[in-house]
Scaffold this active site. Structure first.
Site, mmCIF file in Angstrom:
data_model
loop_
_atom_site.group_PDB
_atom_site.id
_atom_site.type_symbol
_atom_site.label_atom_id
_atom_site.label_comp_id
_atom_site.label_asym_id
_atom_site.label_seq_id
_atom_site.Cartn_x
_atom_site.Cartn_y
_atom_site.Cartn_z
ATOM 1 C CB CYS A 107 -0.872 0.024 1.247
ATOM 2 S SG CYS A 107 -1.867 -1.467 1.428
ATOM 3 N NE ARG B 205 4.295 1.832 -1.509
ATOM 4 C CZ ARG B 205 5.508 1.322 -1.288
ATOM 5 N NH1 ARG B 205 6.520 1.709 -2.019
ATOM 6 N NH2 ARG B 205 5.701 0.462 -0.330
ATOM 7 C CD1 TRP C 275 -2.546 -4.978 -4.975
ATOM 8 C CD2 TRP C 275 -2.189 -6.309 -3.216
ATOM 9 N NE1 TRP C 275 -2.441 -6.273 -5.427
ATOM 10 C CE2 TRP C 275 -2.230 -7.108 -4.374
ATOM 11 C CE3 TRP C 275 -1.986 -6.937 -1.988
ATOM 12 C CZ2 TRP C 275 -2.059 -8.490 -4.358
ATOM 13 C CZ3 TRP C 275 -1.823 -8.314 -1.966
ATOM 14 C CH2 TRP C 275 -1.858 -9.069 -3.143
ATOM 15 C CG ASN D 31 2.723 -0.436 3.223
ATOM 16 O OD1 ASN D 31 2.139 -1.457 2.834
ATOM 17 N ND2 ASN D 31 3.916 -0.095 2.789
ATOM 18 N N GLY D 32 1.402 -2.643 5.550
ATOM 19 C CA GLY D 32 2.022 -3.805 6.182
ATOM 20 C C GLY D 32 0.950 -4.806 6.570
ATOM 21 C CD GLU E 50 11.028 -9.688 -17.224
ATOM 22 O OE1 GLU E 50 10.670 -10.532 -16.392
ATOM 23 O OE2 GLU E 50 10.725 -8.487 -17.133
ATOM 24 C CE LYS F 269 7.467 -6.877 -17.521
ATOM 25 N NZ LYS F 269 8.424 -7.338 -16.590
ATOM 26 C CD GLU G 71 4.318 -8.079 -15.242
ATOM 27 O OE1 GLU G 71 4.102 -8.081 -14.036
ATOM 28 O OE2 GLU G 71 5.451 -7.874 -15.728
ATOM 29 C CG HIS H 168 10.432 -33.797 -23.836
ATOM 30 N ND1 HIS H 168 10.769 -35.081 -24.209
ATOM 31 C CD2 HIS H 168 11.485 -33.020 -24.184
ATOM 32 C CE1 HIS H 168 11.979 -35.083 -24.743
ATOM 33 N NE2 HIS H 168 12.433 -33.845 -24.737
ATOM 34 C CE LYS I 174 7.930 -1.041 -9.831
ATOM 35 N NZ LYS I 174 8.184 -1.738 -11.090
#
Ligand code: F6R
Length: 605
Positions: free
Chosen positions: A2, A27, A75, A101-102, A478, A482, A485, A501, A600
């Site tokens: 957050c 965030r 968040w 935040n936490g 990566e 990208k 997401e 396979h 983030k």
């Protein structure tokens, strides 16, 4: 996950807080709120949804005036995103309002206990226990009460507290979540991130775990749990406010992709002395270690996968990678002869922090590769190498990743030289190759228009496979992340030889396969893998090195990237894949800088 901000001063508090929240929105963005203390009353507005919704509501609310306030962008962890669960949280009597935040790990025990004592809870959040505890134990001495409450809660927190008994004053506390104090002239701030107030002041005090502060417009008083004053140094942030703004770009992500030549230069050049790489921050004897273990999450982990292959190749030392979220549960076999490299853009990622603690408990030395100066990981590690990429605001990392890769390249050849695996001449010539990366990255960006056209062609695909071999496969991981997401298109990265396979069963007519074919020693191998998927109807978009003619006859579309030493191609390979993800997401109308369900910095396990 957050963002929190607080302000005390004579400017328009509502504007300052809302502006700060807008900058902090990366965030977390499922709900937001603001509370302003006006003499003996706290007025609050909060809502589920993005900060823009809060701004609309706040505009219409005339009660939001006063010279001191706090704000939050969330968040959700405990309790769905809703108006009630949004922060700030207020005590029932309206005396206290807090932003947090936490995560409070023992909130259920506290909630049960307070409920037994008759306290009524309104929300499903863990945070609400803090404000209710403050209200319950408050005896007129807020500093003392704050210290007491902090000793009762377990977990991580950066807290901002308003109390009607202390007009113009904010109290803050910090354990394991970032909190910085911005020192202005006749006004002061706190926030989880400098971006929140970089347009107002560049003078910052980093609060450490277990520290508290009382902030008014003219004074910042920092104290410990014994209420003893702590004198702390201010530091000056070197980057400019434009670094945290879009500067004409439609999205932060595109701006940050375009910034990569400059951020790579900032990462690489200061570390080249007399044509050789030097790490002043690394006071280690590399010969002491018999293995290296790289740990990180998400893209930082994928940067680590590139690093693993290069370090192993040039240093001839075993290098393992382990996702940080699994690290402590695998009881890794490491000791003082293992060098652990932890990578994190934000320096806040909870799993990476836990992995570092695990490594240290097993006597391993930890080198952290971090972007955010003064972050938790930077402080926790034995040695910290900063990437100096500047602030990264888009949730999907771009310049964070490429600068991590650049540091790993540099580390690899620096270590190889120390280990006497390469001689002075090779060291100088590899350093030269690395020094040329910013210029090569700039030329790679010339693919922008062509990549956009390819995104227009392929944006409706429902599933995409990224295939590559060896170093190219590490980049596929990566590239695939990208795309998924930010565009929400299913995508997977596969070592090209592994497809047959099992997964090749999913290759059918029209399936898009992005084949990364830049590691030329294995070109024939990947071409045969391309033929296998083409034979099953796939459309192939190939990424190859300039001068490669063969690839055109094998693929539907080709992107050619500038040539450099084959060891260092990842930086050039990822740039078109970042652009591809960006334009596909844009064409699909996605919220690129704030993809759904993400935030983030991931400060929860
Ligand atoms: C993806 C992305 C994430 C982060 C991961 C680790 O674009 O940004 O996968 O790489 O959450 O974050 P840091 O590097 O801050 O530890």
């Amino acid at each position: 996950m957050c963002g929190i901000i607080g302000f005390s001063g004579t400017a328009d508090t509502k504007d300052v807080i809302l502006g700060g929240l807008k900058r902090l929105e990366y965030r977390g963005y499922d709900s937001a709120g603001i509370a302003i203390l006006n003499n003996d009353k706290i007025n609050m507005v909060k809502t589920s949804g993005k900060v823009d919704q809060l701004i609309e509501l706040a505009k219409k609310n005339d009660s939001l005036t006063g010279s001191c306030g706090i704000g939050h962008t969330r968040w959700a962890t405990h309790g769905v995103p809703s108006d009630v669960n949004a922060h700030p949280h207020m005590s029932s009597d309206g005396k206290f309002a807090i932003v947090h935040n936490g995560i409070i790990e023992n909130y259920i025990e506290i909630k049960n206990e307070l409920t037994r004592k008759g306290v009524k809870f309104l929300s499903d959040t863990d945070t609400e226990v803090i404000v209710q505890l403050l209200d319950y134990y408050y005896d007129g001495d807020l500093k003392k009460t704050l210290v007491k409450v902090s000793s009762m809660i377990e977990g991580s927190y950066a807290l901002g507290v308003l109390c009607t008994d202390f007009p113009n004053t904010i109290y803050v506390a910090k354990v394991s979540s970032p909190l910085l104090i911005g020192v202005g002239v006749g006004e002061n701030y706190f926030a989880s991130d400098i971006t929140a107030f970089i347009n107002k002041t560049k003078n910052v005090i980093d609060l450490d775990d277990g520290e508290f502060a009382e902030i008014t417009a003219n004074k910042v008083f920092i104290f410990d749990s014994k209420l003893k004053e702590i004198k702390k140094q201010e530091r000056k942030v070197t980057w400019d406010v434009t670094a945290a703004e879009k500067s004409g770009y439609e999205h932060f992500m595109l701006k940050e992709i375009m910034e990569q030549p400059a951020s790579l230069k900032a990462t690489i050049e200061p570390r080249i002395k007399d044509n050789k790489i030097s790490f002043e921050e690394l006071n280690i004897d590399i010969k002491k270690y018999d293995r290296i273990l790289i740990t990180a999450c998400g893209s930082a982990y994928y940067a680590g996968c590139v690093g693993r292959d290069i370090i192993e190749k040039v240093c001839n030392i075993p290098v393992y990678t382990e996702v940080a979220s699994e690290f402590r549960y695998r009881n890794p076999i490491i000791d003082e002869k293992t060098l652990v490299i932890a990578i994190s853009q934000s320096g806040e990622t909870a799993d990476t922090i836990a992995a570092i603690k695990e490594a240290k408990s097993k006597s391993s030395d930890v080198v952290a590769i971090v972007n955010v100066v003064g972050s938790a990981i930077a402080k926790l590690a034995d040695y910290t190498i900063y990437t100096w990429a500047g602030p990264e605001i888009a949730v999907a990392t771009t310049k964070g990743y490429t600068t991590q890769v650049a540091i790993l390249y540099m580390f690899a050849i620096w270590a190889a030289h120390k280990l006497e695996k390469i001689n002075d001449d090779t060291f100088a010539s590899l350093t030269k190759d690395i020094k040329s990366l910013p210029e090569r990255a700039q030329r790679t960006l010339d693919l922008n228009t062509r990549v956009k056209k390819l995104a227009d062609k392929y944006y409706e695909k429902k599933s995409v496979f990224f295939i590559g071999r060896y170093l190219d496969y590490a980049v596929c991981l990566e590239g695939s992340l990208k795309l998924k997401e930010i565009s929400y298109i299913h995508s997977e990265a596969y070592p090209a030889g592994e497809l047959k396979h099992g997964t090749i069963a999913l290759i059918e007519k029209g399936r898009l396969v992005v084949a990364v074919c830049c590691y030329e020693p294995l070109l024939d191998k990947i071409i045969s893998n391309i033929q296998q998927v083409k034979a099953r109807g796939a459309q192939v978009l190939a990424l190859a090195v300039e001068g490669n003619k063969k690839i055109f006859t094998e693929s539907d579309d080709v992107l050619l990237v500038p040539k450099t030493n084959e060891l260092f191609m990842a930086v050039m390979e990822i740039i078109p894949l970042q652009l591809f993800a960006y334009y596909v997401a844009k064409k699909n109308g996605c919220d690129i800088d704030k993809p759904k369900n993400l935030a983030k910095s991931v400060t929860v396990e």
